[in-house]
Structures are given as C-alpha cells and as structure tokens.
Scaffold this motif. Structure first.
Motif, PDB file in Angstrom:
ATOM      1  N   GLY A 213       0.799  -1.230   0.000  1.00  0.00           N
ATOM      2  CA  GLY A 213       0.000   0.000   0.000  1.00  0.00           C
ATOM      3  C   GLY A 213       0.833   1.283   0.000  1.00  0.00           C
ATOM      4  N   ARG A 214       2.160   1.157   0.129  1.00  0.00           N
ATOM      5  CA  ARG A 214       2.994   2.378   0.110  1.00  0.00           C
ATOM      6  C   ARG A 214       3.062   2.901  -1.320  1.00  0.00           C
ATOM      7  NH1 ARG A 214       2.301   0.171   4.441  1.00  0.00           N
ATOM      8  NH2 ARG A 214       3.547   0.593   6.316  1.00  0.00           N
ATOM      9  N   ARG A 215       3.240   4.235  -1.423  1.00  0.00           N
ATOM     10  CA  ARG A 215       3.164   4.866  -2.750  1.00  0.00           C
ATOM     11  C   ARG A 215       4.555   5.154  -3.329  1.00  0.00           C
ATOM     12  NH1 ARG A 215      -1.178   8.404   0.188  1.00  0.00           N
ATOM     13  NH2 ARG A 215       0.538   8.057   1.632  1.00  0.00           N
ATOM     14  N   VAL A 216       4.807   4.561  -4.472  1.00  0.00           N
ATOM     15  CA  VAL A 216       6.094   4.764  -5.149  1.00  0.00           C
ATOM     16  C   VAL A 216       5.846   5.428  -6.503  1.00  0.00           C
ATOM     17  CG1 VAL A 216       8.026   3.573  -6.287  1.00  0.00           C
ATOM     18  CG2 VAL A 216       7.309   2.864  -4.003  1.00  0.00           C
ATOM     19  N   VAL A 217       6.582   6.495  -6.783  1.00  0.00           N
ATOM     20  CA  VAL A 217       6.529   7.074  -8.135  1.00  0.00           C
ATOM     21  C   VAL A 217       7.828   6.720  -8.864  1.00  0.00           C
ATOM     22  CG1 VAL A 217       4.918   8.981  -7.707  1.00  0.00           C
ATOM     23  CG2 VAL A 217       7.356   9.331  -7.298  1.00  0.00           C
ATOM     24  N   LEU A 218       7.669   6.288 -10.110  1.00  0.00           N
ATOM     25  CA  LEU A 218       8.835   6.003 -10.951  1.00  0.00           C
ATOM     26  C   LEU A 218       9.012   7.182 -11.902  1.00  0.00           C
ATOM     27  CD1 LEU A 218       7.743   2.394 -12.091  1.00  0.00           C
ATOM     28  CD2 LEU A 218       9.059   2.988 -10.030  1.00  0.00           C
TER      29      LEU A 218
ATOM     30  N   ASP B  45       5.029  18.152 -19.980  1.00  0.00           N
ATOM     31  CA  ASP B  45       5.160  19.609 -19.917  1.00  0.00           C
ATOM     32  C   ASP B  45       4.759  20.129 -18.533  1.00  0.00           C
ATOM     33  OD1 ASP B  45       2.357  19.713 -19.764  1.00  0.00           O
ATOM     34  OD2 ASP B  45       2.152  19.823 -21.949  1.00  0.00           O
ATOM     35  N   HIS B  46       4.872  21.431 -18.381  1.00  0.00           N
ATOM     36  CA  HIS B  46       4.645  22.063 -17.077  1.00  0.00           C
ATOM     37  C   HIS B  46       3.233  21.771 -16.531  1.00  0.00           C
ATOM     38  CE1 HIS B  46       4.556  25.109 -13.964  1.00  0.00           C
ATOM     39  NE2 HIS B  46       3.454  25.572 -14.514  1.00  0.00           N
ATOM     40  N   ASP B  47       2.214  21.861 -17.431  1.00  0.00           N
ATOM     41  CA  ASP B  47       0.835  21.633 -16.953  1.00  0.00           C
ATOM     42  C   ASP B  47       0.671  20.215 -16.428  1.00  0.00           C
ATOM     43  OD1 ASP B  47       0.219  24.165 -17.588  1.00  0.00           O
ATOM     44  OD2 ASP B  47      -0.714  23.709 -19.536  1.00  0.00           O
ATOM     45  N   GLU B  48       1.319  19.279 -17.122  1.00  0.00           N
ATOM     46  CA  GLU B  48       1.199  17.880 -16.666  1.00  0.00           C
ATOM     47  C   GLU B  48       1.943  17.668 -15.341  1.00  0.00           C
ATOM     48  OE1 GLU B  48       0.266  15.727 -20.950  1.00  0.00           O
ATOM     49  OE2 GLU B  48       2.357  15.866 -20.312  1.00  0.00           O
TER      50      GLU B  48
ATOM     51  N   ALA C  93       1.238  16.991  -9.274  1.00  0.00           N
ATOM     52  CA  ALA C  93       1.870  17.526  -8.051  1.00  0.00           C
ATOM     53  C   ALA C  93       1.384  16.823  -6.778  1.00  0.00           C
ATOM     54  CB  ALA C  93       1.663  19.036  -7.964  1.00  0.00           C
ATOM     55  N   PRO C  94       0.060  16.590  -6.600  1.00  0.00           N
ATOM     56  CA  PRO C  94      -0.391  15.931  -5.365  1.00  0.00           C
ATOM     57  C   PRO C  94       0.208  14.529  -5.208  1.00  0.00           C
ATOM     58  CG  PRO C  94      -2.248  16.878  -6.565  1.00  0.00           C
ATOM     59  CD  PRO C  94      -1.062  16.988  -7.468  1.00  0.00           C
ATOM     60  N   ARG C  95       0.357  13.819  -6.336  1.00  0.00           N
ATOM     61  CA  ARG C  95       0.928  12.475  -6.276  1.00  0.00           C
ATOM     62  C   ARG C  95       2.401  12.534  -5.868  1.00  0.00           C
ATOM     63  NH1 ARG C  95      -1.501   8.130  -7.796  1.00  0.00           N
ATOM     64  NH2 ARG C  95      -3.051   9.148  -9.105  1.00  0.00           N
ATOM     65  N   LEU C  96       3.114  13.541  -6.389  1.00  0.00           N
ATOM     66  CA  LEU C  96       4.526  13.699  -6.027  1.00  0.00           C
ATOM     67  C   LEU C  96       4.657  14.021  -4.538  1.00  0.00           C
ATOM     68  CD1 LEU C  96       5.739  15.781  -9.118  1.00  0.00           C
ATOM     69  CD2 LEU C  96       6.397  13.421  -8.571  1.00  0.00           C
ATOM     70  N   ALA C  97       3.758  14.896  -4.079  1.00  0.00           N
ATOM     71  CA  ALA C  97       3.824  15.314  -2.666  1.00  0.00           C
ATOM     72  C   ALA C  97       3.492  14.150  -1.729  1.00  0.00           C
ATOM     73  CB  ALA C  97       2.871  16.480  -2.427  1.00  0.00           C
TER      74      ALA C  97
ATOM     75  N   ARG D 159       9.740  18.930  -6.776  1.00  0.00           N
ATOM     76  CA  ARG D 159       8.499  18.799  -6.005  1.00  0.00           C
ATOM     77  C   ARG D 159       8.497  17.579  -5.076  1.00  0.00           C
ATOM     78  NH1 ARG D 159       3.798  21.625  -7.846  1.00  0.00           N
ATOM     79  NH2 ARG D 159       4.325  23.062  -9.533  1.00  0.00           N
ATOM     80  N   LEU D 160       9.561  16.803  -5.126  1.00  0.00           N
ATOM     81  CA  LEU D 160       9.598  15.604  -4.268  1.00  0.00           C
ATOM     82  C   LEU D 160      10.008  15.975  -2.845  1.00  0.00           C
ATOM     83  CD1 LEU D 160      11.561  13.191  -6.636  1.00  0.00           C
ATOM     84  CD2 LEU D 160       9.129  13.011  -6.049  1.00  0.00           C
ATOM     85  N   SER D 161       9.375  15.342  -1.882  1.00  0.00           N
ATOM     86  CA  SER D 161       9.849  15.536  -0.502  1.00  0.00           C
ATOM     87  C   SER D 161      10.150  14.184   0.166  1.00  0.00           C
ATOM     88  CB  SER D 161       8.817  16.324   0.302  1.00  0.00           C
ATOM     89  OG  SER D 161       7.565  15.699   0.183  1.00  0.00           O
ATOM     90  N   CYS D 162      10.070  13.108  -0.630  1.00  0.00           N
ATOM     91  CA  CYS D 162      10.301  11.761  -0.086  1.00  0.00           C
ATOM     92  C   CYS D 162      11.740  11.320  -0.399  1.00  0.00           C
ATOM     93  CB  CYS D 162       9.314  10.787  -0.736  1.00  0.00           C
ATOM     94  SG  CYS D 162       9.497  10.705  -2.524  1.00  0.00           S
ATOM     95  N   PRO D 163      12.200  10.207   0.198  1.00  0.00           N
ATOM     96  CA  PRO D 163      13.508   9.655  -0.193  1.00  0.00           C
ATOM     97  C   PRO D 163      13.523   9.285  -1.681  1.00  0.00           C
ATOM     98  CG  PRO D 163      12.669   8.572   1.789  1.00  0.00           C
ATOM     99  CD  PRO D 163      11.552   9.406   1.253  1.00  0.00           C
TER     100      PRO D 163
END
Ligand SMILES: NC(=O)C1=CN([C@@H]2O[C@H](COP(=O)(O)OP(=O)(O)OC[C@H]3O[C@@H](n4cnc5c(N)ncnc54)[C@H](O)[C@@H]3O)[C@@H](O)[C@H]2O)[C@@H](O)CC1
Ligand SMILES: Nc1ncnc2c1ncn2[C@@H]1O[C@H](COP(=O)(O)OP(=O)(O)O)[C@@H](O)[C@H]1O
Ligand SMILES: [K+]
Length: 491
Positions: free
Chosen positions: A51-56, A111-114, A119-123, A151-155
C-alpha cells in the motif's frame, strides 16, 4: 580499495556479456536489485511495503526500463506504483508492458501543466525511483524533469546514478537528482567516487549482474582508510633513523619562513625517519622543530633519500637555483607551489629529469593550468594526460584529489570535509609526501596516502571550527593513528 570504470568500459563489458546473456534477463537482474533496495527503503521510512506509494520517474532509455521493471516487481509486493513518463512515447516498451500487466498506473508528464497535474501524487509519494537517465546521460536535468524532482519531498532511490550528474566526471552542470541511495549495476562509474556528483549518490549499492568477468582493471581507484593505514610506514625492530629514510626539505625564504616551518613539521610528523632542512629559513625551522637537522643550502644538506621542494622558495633567480640543486640530486622528489611555476616557466629544468626517478608534482588548479593547460570538467582525464606527458606522478588538489602515474593509473581521494582548504595547508601536504617518498613508498601511493591523512588531520584538528595550517601539523600523528586503527593495526 574501490574501483570505478568509465561508461565506455562498462558498455564494452556489457556488449561482451550480452553475447552470452539475453538483454531482457540482464535488465531484469538489474531491476530486481532496484526493487529489493526500494523495499528496504520503504520499510525503513514507512514501516512496510504494501500500500505504500512509489513514483517512478521514467526517461527515454534503458535506465527508465530498469525503473519500470522494478515497479513491476514492487507491484507484486502490493506497492502502489505510478510511472511518470518524462519522455512520453519513448519509454521502454517491454518495461512499460510489464508494469501495466501488474496493474501499475502510467501517467505522461511531458510539460509544465502535466507536472502541475501530478503535483499531489509527487507530494504524497513515500519513495521516488529515479530512472530518468543512466550512463547515456549528457547535461543537467531538462526543465520538466527538474520541476518534477524539485516537487519531491520523499527519499529518492537512483537507478545506476542520480540523473543530472555527469557519469564520467562527477560534474553537476545544473539541476540534478539528490539521491538517498543509488543502486548501480556490476561496476561503480567514476561519478560514484569523485567530484560534486558523488555527493548526490547517497548510500551506494553495487548489484551483481554478471559483469565482473568482463570488466578488467578499473579506470580509477579510491583508497579506503583501511588501505592507507595498512600501507603507512612505521619503524620495525631492525630500523634506525636512517633506514626509515631521510627527507630533505627545500622550502621557504627569509621573507616567507612559514612554508619551511609547515613543510618541515609535517615531514617530521609523517614518518619516524630523519628530516633535514636546507634554506634561508633555518632559524625559524630550528627554533620550531629542534629534531630537524638544519643547513643553509641544498648543497650542504648531506645525504637524503628524497626531497620535498618548492613552497615559498620564490619564482625568481634564487628559487630557480634552489630548484636546480634539488633536481640535480636525481632523487624521488615532491615538487609543489613555486617549484611547479618554475618548471612551467623554464623548460630547460626538465632536462634534469632522470626518467628513472620519480617526481611527484602537486599543483592546485592554478599551478596545473600554468603547467599543463586548463583542467576542464574531466579532472581525471586532465591529470592522467599530464602524468603521461611529464612522466611524473601528478596530484591535482581540491575537494577530490586526483593522483595519476605515468602509466595511466589513477587514485582519487574525495574529502569528507573541507577544513584543509586554508592557506599553507599545501605546504603540509608537501612535507608529508616527501617523508613518505624517503621511506621508499611507491610515489603514487605516497601521494594518495598523504592526501588521505592530510584531509583527516584537518578534520581532527578542526572539530567543527575553522583552523589555520599550523593546527594541521600536530594532528598528522592522530590522523595516522586513526588510519592504522581502521586497518586493525591498533586497538
Ligand atoms: N546495457 C545493458 O546491458 C544494461 C543497461 N542497464 C541500464 O541501461 C542504462 C543505459 O541505458 P541507455 O543507454 O538506454 O540510456 P539512458 O537510459 O542512460 O538514457 C536514455 C536517453 O536519455 C536521453 N538523455 C541524455 N541525457 C539526458 C538528460 N540530461 N535528460 C533527459 N534525457 C537525457 C538520451 O537521448 C539518452 O539516449 C544504464 O544506466 C542502466 O540503468 C541495465 O539494465 C543493466 C544492463
Ligand atoms: N574544497 C576543498 N575541500 C577539501 N580540500 C581542499 C579543498 N580546497 C583545497 N583543498 C586542499 O587544501 C590544500 C590546499 O593546498 P594549496 O592550494 O597548495 O594551498 P597553499 O598553497 O596555501 O598551501 C590541498 O591539499 C587541497 O587538496
Ligand atoms: K538515474
């Protein structure tokens, strides 16, 4: 001792390995290593994986492919995985398909809009995996990738290397990922050991993908404290003051006696052999270091096994005469400061170079430029070329010290602090190298050992507050003690 291989060498080794092992299997080995490390980090930072959230963060090449495959492995452990495609349409097709098969989410971020949209997912991410670019990287992060990273604040776990760092030089030309940890494959690359880029790597893990037998000798090596402590010369039962090597120091002038005092004191501290000082700062040296045998000139100095020469001798006629006398002795010699400037100005001084005796040149960047031209961004290449050209060991000073011998072997020492970046500290290094040369140490090792002990002496002397070079000298002994302790030679 940790070795590193340039990207060209790694690619060649990979090509040979690929004749025996299918590329998909290689990539899955690499990706599995990334997934294991990602799971370790998730557990450490959040207490679990499910259930932890990872972004690639996925770029255009195989580095992104590694990240996508790692994402597929993580999905099987119940991790919530989202791939952000920073080069939409160019993501690794098999990796992408594997992630999709396991139910991973895929979002294009071109692009910037995307970026704003995600952003919420990154945060909210618990961990980011940097698969933006690997060993084919050139230049800094592009603007969209830089915005995502900011925009990342995670490891952050970097795949192979933190994107934005130059793989072969460790240069950081602009925005770059600052990783908490990095998983690299089969071999360290130069950026893992040198330059500002090495500070972006975080904890480094080298995953075995079967590359070892294809690699050959590393292009550069970093000595560990253990290696330095093991090699540092100490007196044995059969030794006396002569057998351990006598070093002559030709430094300083009546106007600038400080260089003489610093270099001589460092030579006294570095080994138990004998130190002779020859020059116009005799009184200052005698009154500070009573154990030093002092004479007014190089000619009168008596027998030595090596010289340390240059700091403060001046670049005029007097300095030149001193240098000529030292060089004419035909002994292993550490040449620093004014000696280097004189060698750059007077080509005929090189005629005194017997190709069978080693000179160790220890320039800072300015002196290097005078001698061999601009250092440029590839410090290792610049130093290697200078060492070949002059048939000398060359030590280029700086936060990462680079030492090369005439055969192209390179040793690097990345400093963990910068306290030794103070006037006169180079004179201390010269004395230490001279003493090690006199003890018979192999010249490139003498230079690299001295750089390591010098940096450590700075750390021990400073204990968190600025110091002058004089404070370094009494800490040299303590530094050697710490190094020998690291090697298990002291309790
Ligand atoms: N070759 C192999 O056998 C293996 C390679 N592996 C992975 O493959 C990576 C190398 O893959 P590739 O050669 O496909 O290349 P990369 O994935 O390093 O780079 C892909 C492309 O990104 C672009 N690029 C360059 N600099 C960029 C920048 N600053 N910002 C954005 N894009 C940039 C270029 O077009 C480059 O070709 C390694 O770092 C490693 O992660 C691993 O899977 C192990 C096996
Ligand atoms: N930012 C830094 N971090 C760590 N070490 C540094 C840094 N800058 C310089 N040094 C080290 O400090 C010493 C300075 O030597 P040098 O430039 O010859 O000074 P000086 O001529 O005043 O004695 C060298 O050993 C060099 O490697
Ligand atoms: K990367």
């Amino acid at each position: 001792m940790r070795g590193a291989w340039t990207t060209t060498r790694v690619r060649d080794a990979e090509d040979r390995l690929l004749r025996r092992v299918p590329s998909a299997r290689l990539m899955r080995r690499a990706a599995y290593g990334v997934a294991v490390e990602a799971a370790v980090m998730l557990r450490a930072h959040t207490g679990g994986t499910s259930g932890r959230r990872v972004v690639l963060l996925v770029g255009a090449g195989n580095n992104g492919g590694d990240a996508l495959w790692a994402g597929a492995f993580l999905r099987r452990r119940g991790v919530d995985v989202t791939a952000l495609l920073l080069a939409p349409g160019r993501a690794h097709p098999e990796g992408l398909a594997a992630l999709r098969r396991t139910g991973g989410r895929v979002v294009e971020v071109g692009d910037h809009d995307e970026v704003t949209a995600v952003a919420p997912r990154l945060a909210a991410a618990d961990l980011a995996v940097d698969g933006i670019v690997g060993i084919s990287a050139s230049g800094p992060l592009r603007p969209v990738a830089a915005e995502v990273v900011s925009r990342l604040s995670c490891p952050v776990l970097a795949v192979d290397l933190p994107s934005g760092v130059d793989p072969d030089t460790g240069a950081v030309p602009g925005p770059a990922v600052r990783a908490t940890a990095t998983v690299t494959f089969g071999a360290r690359k130069p950026l893992h050991l040198l330059g500002p880029g090495s500070e972006h790597v975080g904890e480094l893990r080298v995953v075995d993908i079967g590359l070892g037998p294809e690699l050959g000798e590393p292009d550069l090596r970093a000595l560990d404290r253990h290696d330095v402590g093991l090699g540092w010369p100490v007196p044995g039962p059969a030794d006396d003051k002569y057998t351990q090597g006598v070093v002559g120091v030709a430094a300083g002038s009546s106007v600038f006696p400080g260089a003489a005092v610093l270099a001589t004191g460092a030579a006294v501290a570095a080994t138990s052999g004998m130190v002779r000082y020859a020059g116009p700062a005799a009184d200052a040296v005698r009154s500070t270091w009573p154990e030093v045998v002092v004479t007014g000139s190089v000619e009168d100095a008596g027998r030595v096994q090596a010289w340390a020469a240059g700091p403060g001798i001046g670049v005029g006629e007097t300095g030149r005469r001193v240098l000529e006398q030292v060089l004419a002795a035909g002994l292993p010699t550490c040449l620093d400061a004014d000696a280097i400037t004189l060698l750059a100005r007077h080509e005929e001084l090189w005629d005194l170079h017997d190709p069978d005796t080693t000179w160790v040149l220890t320039p800072h960047e300015g002196e290097f430029t005078r001698l061999a031209g601009e250092v440029g961004t590839d410090r290792v290449d610049a130093v290697r070329r200078a060492a070949r050209r002059f048939r000398c060991v060359v030590l280029l000073k700086g936060n990462t010290t680079v030492v090369a011998d005439p055969d192209g072997h390179v040793l690097v020492n990345r400093s963990t602090s910068s306290w030794v970046s103070t006037a006169g500290s180079g004179d201390v290094l010269t004395g230490m190298i001279g003493a090690l040369l006199a003890s018979g140490a192999e010249p490139a090792l003498a230079a690299a050992w001295a750089a390591s002990a010098h940096e450590l002496a700075g750390e021990l002397a400073a204990r968190g507050a600025p110091i002058g070079a004089s404070a370094l000298v009494p800490s040299v002994s303590e530094a050697i003690r710490v190094l020998r302790r690291s090697a298990g030679l002291l309790p």
